[in-house]
Motif scaffolding. Structure first.
Motif, mmCIF file in Angstrom:
data_model
loop_
_atom_site.group_PDB
_atom_site.id
_atom_site.type_symbol
_atom_site.label_atom_id
_atom_site.label_comp_id
_atom_site.label_asym_id
_atom_site.label_seq_id
_atom_site.Cartn_x
_atom_site.Cartn_y
_atom_site.Cartn_z
ATOM 1 N N THR A 1 -2.334 10.602 10.032
ATOM 2 C CA THR A 1 -2.814 10.571 11.401
ATOM 3 C C THR A 1 -2.756 9.139 11.913
ATOM 4 O O THR A 1 -2.877 8.199 11.122
ATOM 5 C CB THR A 1 -4.240 11.140 11.499
ATOM 6 O OG1 THR A 1 -4.693 11.023 12.847
ATOM 7 C CG2 THR A 1 -5.202 10.401 10.605
ATOM 8 N N PRO A 2 -2.567 8.941 13.215
ATOM 9 C CA PRO A 2 -2.522 7.577 13.729
ATOM 10 C C PRO A 2 -3.909 6.941 13.848
ATOM 11 O O PRO A 2 -4.023 5.780 14.179
ATOM 12 C CB PRO A 2 -1.874 7.739 15.104
ATOM 13 C CG PRO A 2 -2.193 9.129 15.511
ATOM 14 C CD PRO A 2 -2.229 9.928 14.227
ATOM 15 N N PHE A 3 -4.956 7.712 13.559
ATOM 16 C CA PHE A 3 -6.317 7.203 13.692
ATOM 17 C C PHE A 3 -7.088 7.415 12.395
ATOM 18 O O PHE A 3 -6.878 8.390 11.699
ATOM 19 C CB PHE A 3 -7.058 7.930 14.812
ATOM 20 C CG PHE A 3 -6.299 7.955 16.096
ATOM 21 C CD1 PHE A 3 -6.251 6.835 16.909
ATOM 22 C CD2 PHE A 3 -5.620 9.089 16.493
ATOM 23 C CE1 PHE A 3 -5.540 6.857 18.095
ATOM 24 C CE2 PHE A 3 -4.905 9.120 17.678
ATOM 25 C CZ PHE A 3 -4.871 7.995 18.480
ATOM 26 N N GLU B 1 -4.755 15.953 -2.844
ATOM 27 C CA GLU B 1 -3.816 15.359 -1.893
ATOM 28 C C GLU B 1 -2.408 15.420 -2.472
ATOM 29 O O GLU B 1 -2.181 14.969 -3.588
ATOM 30 C CB GLU B 1 -4.194 13.911 -1.577
ATOM 31 C CG GLU B 1 -5.407 13.791 -0.691
ATOM 32 C CD GLU B 1 -5.616 12.384 -0.174
ATOM 33 O OE1 GLU B 1 -4.877 11.460 -0.578
ATOM 34 O OE2 GLU B 1 -6.533 12.211 0.646
ATOM 35 N N ALA B 2 -1.480 16.011 -1.710
ATOM 36 C CA ALA B 2 -0.084 16.148 -2.143
ATOM 37 C C ALA B 2 0.772 16.452 -0.921
ATOM 38 O O ALA B 2 0.264 16.876 0.121
ATOM 39 C CB ALA B 2 0.050 17.272 -3.170
ATOM 40 N N ASP B 3 2.068 16.249 -1.066
ATOM 41 C CA ASP B 3 2.988 16.530 0.030
ATOM 42 C C ASP B 3 3.317 18.015 0.162
ATOM 43 O O ASP B 3 3.581 18.500 1.251
ATOM 44 C CB ASP B 3 4.275 15.727 -0.131
ATOM 45 C CG ASP B 3 4.052 14.236 0.095
ATOM 46 O OD1 ASP B 3 3.254 13.879 0.982
ATOM 47 O OD2 ASP B 3 4.685 13.432 -0.613
ATOM 48 N N THR C 1 0.841 -1.180 0.000
ATOM 49 C CA THR C 1 0.000 0.000 0.000
ATOM 50 C C THR C 1 0.882 1.238 0.000
ATOM 51 O O THR C 1 1.654 1.446 0.925
ATOM 52 C CB THR C 1 -0.920 0.022 1.239
ATOM 53 O OG1 THR C 1 -1.671 -1.175 1.269
ATOM 54 C CG2 THR C 1 -1.842 1.219 1.206
ATOM 55 N N PRO C 2 0.771 2.078 -1.034
ATOM 56 C CA PRO C 2 1.604 3.279 -1.050
ATOM 57 C C PRO C 2 1.148 4.243 0.040
ATOM 58 O O PRO C 2 -0.035 4.304 0.371
ATOM 59 C CB PRO C 2 1.361 3.863 -2.440
ATOM 60 C CG PRO C 2 0.061 3.308 -2.873
ATOM 61 C CD PRO C 2 -0.087 1.977 -2.194
ATOM 62 N N PRO C 3 2.074 5.000 0.612
ATOM 63 C CA PRO C 3 1.678 5.964 1.647
ATOM 64 C C PRO C 3 0.839 7.091 1.053
ATOM 65 O O PRO C 3 1.016 7.463 -0.105
ATOM 66 C CB PRO C 3 3.010 6.490 2.171
ATOM 67 C CG PRO C 3 3.976 6.245 1.070
ATOM 68 C CD PRO C 3 3.491 5.017 0.337
#
Length: 92
Positions: free
Chosen positions: A62-64, A36-38, A8-10
């Motif tokens: 996010t961790p959630f 969505e972009a860095d 799965t790509p980040p």
């Protein structure tokens, strides 16, 4: 030990919101677009045919994560909590 799915790509780090007006129709009302972009440069490069006004930068990492699905005869709620390779929850 946490298993990490390496196929799965980040996700990009941010969701960018812009007010966008097509370059060939400068008098129409702007629309809100999400990308969505860095970086902001990467985000704007994805929309070359628009005049853009920056509106917001929202962190996507996010961790959630909460997923809610509903249909005519079902409802599903999934809560995911992501950690590092040792199972520690990443700080926000």
């Amino acid at each position: 030990m946490t298993t990490i799915n390496s196929t799965t790509p980040p996700r990009p780090a941010f969701t960018w919101l812009f007010l966008a007006t097509p370059l060939d129709m400068p008098h129409v009302q702007p629309a809100v677009v999400r990308v969505e972009a860095d970086t902001e440069e990467q985000a704007t490069a994805l929309l070359p045919a628009f005049s853009l006004i920056f509106a917001a930068k929202i962190r996507t990492v996010t961790p959630f994560r909460l997923h809610i699905f509903s249909g005519n005869d079902y409802f599903s709620l999934t809560y995911e909590q992501h950690g590092d390779q040792q199972g520690n929850i990443s700080p926000m």
